[in-house]
Design a protein around this motif. Sequence first.
Motif, short mmCIF file in Angstrom:
data_model
loop_
_atom_site.label_atom_id
_atom_site.label_comp_id
_atom_site.label_asym_id
_atom_site.label_seq_id
_atom_site.Cartn_x
_atom_site.Cartn_y
_atom_site.Cartn_z
N HIS A 7 51.02 28.06 35.87
CA HIS A 7 50.93 29.28 36.69
C HIS A 7 49.75 30.15 36.21
O HIS A 7 49.44 30.17 35.03
N ASP A 12 52.70 34.53 38.61
CA ASP A 12 53.18 35.31 37.47
C ASP A 12 52.69 34.79 36.12
O ASP A 12 53.33 35.03 35.10
N HIS A 37 53.60 30.04 42.19
CA HIS A 37 54.74 30.26 43.07
C HIS A 37 54.26 30.74 44.44
O HIS A 37 53.59 31.77 44.54
N HIS A 249 52.90 29.80 31.53
CA HIS A 249 52.74 31.10 32.20
C HIS A 249 51.88 32.05 31.35
O HIS A 249 51.93 33.27 31.56
ZN ZN Z 1 56.77 31.62 37.29
#
Ligand code: ZN
Length: 279
Positions: A7, A12, A37, A249
């Motif tokens: 990501h 995020d 996402h 992330h």
């Molecule tokens: Zn995420």
Amino acid sequence: MIDLHVHTTASDGTLTPGELVALAREKGLRAVAITDHDTVDGVGEALEAGSRLGIEVIPGVEISVDHKGGEMHILGYYFNPQSPYLLEQLNLLQEYRNQRNPKMVDRLNQLGLKVTLEELEGEAGGKVIGRPHLASLMVKKGYVRTKQEAFDRYLATGKPAYFKKEKLTPAEGIELVTKAGGLAVLAHPKYLKEAAQPQQLAELLEELKGFGLKGIEAYYSAHKPKETACYLELAGKLGLVVTGGSDFHGANKPEINLGTGDGNLLIPDELLRGLKRNE
Ligand code: ZN
Ligand code: AMP
Ligand code: FE
Ligand code: FE
């Protein structure tokens, strides 16, 4: 080393797509798939950085779909990131988020936690705005000590500032990817209730295959060796392609490293060939 689940700031994560590809190069990764996402906004910048730095970048996305009132995540790979149909469907998903975000903000205000939609948008940066960004904002404003506390007290399912988000069905999520020319893959099967019973998971996978599912993410940061082995076996039985990714992330999940996950993740390079054969 490869990583097919990461990501960026488009959703995020905390690294921009360019920074992410640079980190992939630094770590010696051969290939990385950007799977934000509900958006492909980061894909263009990542592809550009990839060709500049000599890293193979695969266009990807991670869609949250409804599964018996809970969530299931579908990964998509190798679609056309400019497909008008894909972009229209992703806009719809962002619209569903935009319907929910003001409700969460209002509820927090009623509870005495003063946050604004503008602050939330500032925190997110990109167009895909959700609970992780709201949790970060609540930490920054000193209402909770950690993001986890924000979820546990306010944002998790059933908590006072939780609102259900409209979602696609699994069939619609898979169709979205497939119609845009991509391959749909079931993300982190471990998180599904069915995963406790291999037979139940097999039945679910059969059903998803009927909708066009092509693969399963057997290698994943949170999968134990036994779980990975179980998913590999199911993939073999059902004729599904195997993928693997860390779910990196950046600083939002500092315990997960790009490529190596919790440190023990090892995603075989050969998986990429299998994915490409089915492209
Ligand atoms: Zn995420
Ligand atoms: P959203 O898409 O806005 O509903 O946010 C979903 C994200 O919130 C998930 O991908 C997780 O990162 C995070 N999340 C959801 N539930 C929890 C929870 N109970 N504790 C911590 N993080 C959570
Ligand atoms: Fe996920
Ligand atoms: Fe993810």
